[in-house]
Scaffold this active site. Structure first.
Site, mmCIF file in Angstrom:
data_model
loop_
_atom_site.group_PDB
_atom_site.id
_atom_site.type_symbol
_atom_site.label_atom_id
_atom_site.label_comp_id
_atom_site.label_asym_id
_atom_site.label_seq_id
_atom_site.Cartn_x
_atom_site.Cartn_y
_atom_site.Cartn_z
ATOM 1 C CG HIS A 90 72.371 37.006 81.214
ATOM 2 N ND1 HIS A 90 72.179 35.791 80.576
ATOM 3 C CD2 HIS A 90 72.191 36.759 82.537
ATOM 4 C CE1 HIS A 90 71.886 34.877 81.476
ATOM 5 N NE2 HIS A 90 71.886 35.429 82.678
ATOM 6 C CE LYS A 135 68.695 22.788 82.313
ATOM 7 N NZ LYS A 135 69.180 21.633 81.513
ATOM 8 C CE LYS A 139 79.717 23.980 81.432
ATOM 9 N NZ LYS A 139 79.466 22.937 80.419
ATOM 10 C CB SER A 178 79.393 21.811 84.381
ATOM 11 O OG SER A 178 79.266 20.575 83.717
ATOM 12 C CE LYS A 220 72.254 20.752 75.332
ATOM 13 N NZ LYS A 220 72.298 20.558 76.786
ATOM 14 C CG ASP A 234 71.307 31.988 92.383
ATOM 15 O OD1 ASP A 234 70.884 32.829 91.578
ATOM 16 O OD2 ASP A 234 70.786 31.802 93.498
#
Length: 478
Positions: A71, A100, A76, A369, A112, A105
Site C-alpha cells: 500500500h 509499525k 521495508k 532507517s 521481512k 507515519d
C-alpha cells in the site's frame, strides 16, 4: 505445524499476529474484504541457494523474503540470520512492519527476510559469501531496490552485512545514482546515518520516557511520573537491550537491576553498570560471572526478579502462559518483536500490568532507517546546509543577551547555546518527535475508544485505519 507448550498454547507467530489484528478490527467499521486484504501477506519468495566454501565444499541454504503490503512503496524490513528462521516467522514480522510503519507515519509497506543458519558457526568470509549470494537471489526476483524493497539489519545481521548487500546491489546495477538507498543500517562511511546503530534502543528509551509523563496512568500502577530511580529488568542484551539499558540508566536515572542473555542472567539490586557489563562480555564472551553482580541460577530466573519495568528485548514468544505468573512488574515494555503471547498478555492485563506494545515501542529502527533512506536519495548529510548558519544566528542572539544583562554568559552555557545541530542531533530530535506523537495517539485511542483493552489493541486500531485509508484512496486497478 503449531508449536505448543504443556499448556497447549499456540505459539505460531503468524497466527498470533492475525489474532491481534482481529481483536482490533472488531472495533472498526471497515468492509471485511478490505480487512482481509490488509491482513493477508501479499507474497512470499522462498528459495534455496548453494554456497561454495572452497574446493569442493558446498552447502545449501534456505532463504525467504516476504512482502506483506504494497500500500506504500518501497516495502521495508530487516534481514534475519538465525537457525530459527521459518516462513511463518518471516510473514508475521513482515505484517508487524506494515503496522509499525503506519503507527509512526513512515511511508513504507511491510517486508521481512531471513536465511536459516547460525552465523556463530561460520567464519566472516563464509558469512559474506552467504550474504552476497542471498542478495543476488533477491535482486534476480526484484525483491531489492531503492523504490521496491529496502532491507535493514535484524537478528544476526548488522552494518557489515548491510554494506555487503549494498555493494552487491551496486555491482548488479552499475551507475545507479540512488543505489545506496537499496538498504539501510549501513556504516556511516558507506552511506549510513549517525544514530542508526542505536536507533531501536533509543526509540525504546523515548517511548518509555513518554509513557512515564502521564501521571493519571501511572497513579493506577502505583508509580510516580518520571524515570528517576525506577527499577528495570532486561531479558536480552543484544543491540537493542544494550543501548536501551545504557540510555535509560545513564540519561534517565533508571536502576537496571537485572539482565538475562541466552546463557546467563545477572542481578544487582543496587543497579548494574551497563558499560562495565558490556566490556566484560566483550572480554569473556558472556555476562556470566560478571563481578559487579550475582549470577542467577539460570537465564530463566530473570522472570522472578521484581521491578517497575520489564523489557523483553530478545525474540518472540518469550513471555508465555508458562512464565507470566512469575513476572512481578508494573510495566511490560516490549522492545523485541512479539515477545508476549496472547494468553500471557491477557493474564498480565487482567492483573493490571501496563503493556507498551512492540509495534510502537521498537519502531525507532525503522524510523531512523527512513531518515537514512531519505538521506541517500537526497545525497546530502543532514545538517550540512544549516549548521553553520544556525551557529551564526545563535552567536548573535547570545551577544545580544550579554549586552542586555551587562555580563557575559558562562562559557559552558555559551558553547551549548551557540552550537548548531549535527546530523545525530537532528536524527534524535526527529526520532523523539516521532515516538512522542505516536504514543500520544495510541494513548488517546486507548483512553477514548477501548479503555478495557490493552494498548496493543489501540495501536492496531490506528495502524489498520491508516492502511485502510490508503487502500481506499488508491482504489483498485484495473
Amino acid at each position: 505445524m503449531p508449536t505448543t507448550l504443556a499448556t497447549k498454547e499456540d505459539l505460531n507467530f503468524n497466527r498470533i499476529v492475525s489474532k491481534q489484528f482481529d481483536r482490533a478490527a472488531q472495533y472498526l467499521k471497515i468492509h471485511s474484504s478490505l480487512l482481509n486484504q490488509i491482513k493477508a501477506c501479499n507474497n512470499v519468495y522462498y528459495f534455496q541457494f548453494p554456497v561454495r566454501f572452497g574446493g569442493d565444499k558446498y552447502e545449501l541454504f534456505e532463504g525467504w523474503r516476504a512482502e506483506h503490503s504494497q500500500h506504500k512503496k518501497p516495502v521495508k524490513g530487516g534481514i534475519r540470520f538465525s537457525e530459527l528462521v521459518n516462513q511463518d516467522e518471516i510473514m508475521a514480522l513482515a505484517a508487524l512492519m506494515t503496522y509499525k510503519c503506519a503507527i509512526v507515519d513512515v511511508p513504507f509497506g511491510g517486508s521481512k527476510g531471513g536465511v536459516r543458519f547460525n552465523p556463530k558457526k561460520y567464519s566472516d568470509e563464509q558469512i559474506e559469501k552467504i550474504t552476497r549470494r542471498f542478495t543476488a537471489e533477491l535482486i534476480r526476483k526484484e525483491y531489492l531496490g531503492p523504490g521496491e524493497n529496502v532491507p535493514g539489519p535484524d537478528v544476526g545481521t548488522g552494518e557489515r552485512e548491510m554494506a555487503w548487500m549494498a555493494d552487491t546491489y551496486d555491482a548488479f546495477n552499475p551507475g545507479g545514482i540512488d543505489n545506496l538507498a537499496c538498504v539501510t543500517g549501513k556504516p556511516v562511511a558507506q552511506g549510513g546515518i549517525h544514530g542508526r546503530r542505536e536507533a531501536t534502543g533509543r526509540g525504546v528509551q523515548f517511548g518509555i520516557r513518554e509513557a512515564f509523563q502521564h501521571s493519571e496512568d501511572l497513579k493506577k500502577l502505583g508509580l510516580t511520573p518520571g524515570l528517576e530511580g525506577k527499577t528495570v529488568v532486561f531479558q536480552g542484551f543484544g543491540n537493542v537491550g544494550y543501548y536501551a539499558a545504557k540510555f535509560l540508566s545513564e540519561e534517565d536515572g533508571c536502576k537496571v537491576v537485572g539482565i538475562a542473555e541466552w546463557d546467563a542472567a545477572v542481578y544487582n539490586p543496587q543497579g548494574l553498570t551497563i558499560e562495565e557489563l558490556n566490556e566484560f562480555r566483550k572480554e569473556t564472551g558472556s555476562i556470566k560471572n560478571f563481578p559487579g553482580a550475582e549470577t542467577l541460577p539460570s537465564p530463566d530466573s530473570i522472570w522472578d526478579v521484581p521491578c517497575d519495568i520489564l523489557i523483553p528485548a530478545a525474540l518472540e514468544n518469550q513471555v508465555t502462559l508458562e512464565n507470566c505468573d512469575r513476572i512481578n512488574c508494573k510495566v511490560l515494555a516490549e522492545a523485541a518483536n512479539g515477545p508476549t503471547t496472547p494468553g500471557a498478555e491477557e493474564r498480565l492485563h487482567n492483573r493490571g500490568v501496563f503493556i507498551i506494545p512492540d509495534i510502537f515501542l521498537n519502531a525507532g529502527g525503522v524510523t531512523v532507517s527512513y531518515f537514512e533512506w531519505g538521506k541517500n536519495l537526497s545525497h546530502m548529510r543532514f545538517g550540512r546546509l544549516q549548521k553553520h548558519l544556525e551557529e551564526i544566528k545563535n552567536q548573535k542572539l547570545v551577544s545580544t543577551i550579554e549586552k542586555m544583562i551587562g555580563k557575559p554568559v558562562p562559557e559552558e552555557d555559551k558553547k551549548y547555546l551557540v552550537r548548531g545541530p549535527e546530523e545525530l542531533d537532528l536524527v534524535n530530535s526527529g526520532l523523539e518527535e516521532t515516538m512522542v506523537t505516536a504514543y500520544r495517539s495510541i494513548r488517546e485511542v486507548h483512553r477514548t475508544r477501548v479503555p478495557k483493552e490493552s494498548m496493543r489493541t489501540a495501536a492496531f486500531i490506528i495502524a489498520i485505519k491508516k492502511v485502510a485509508l490508503t487502500y481506499e484512496q488508491l482504489g483498485i486497478f484495473p
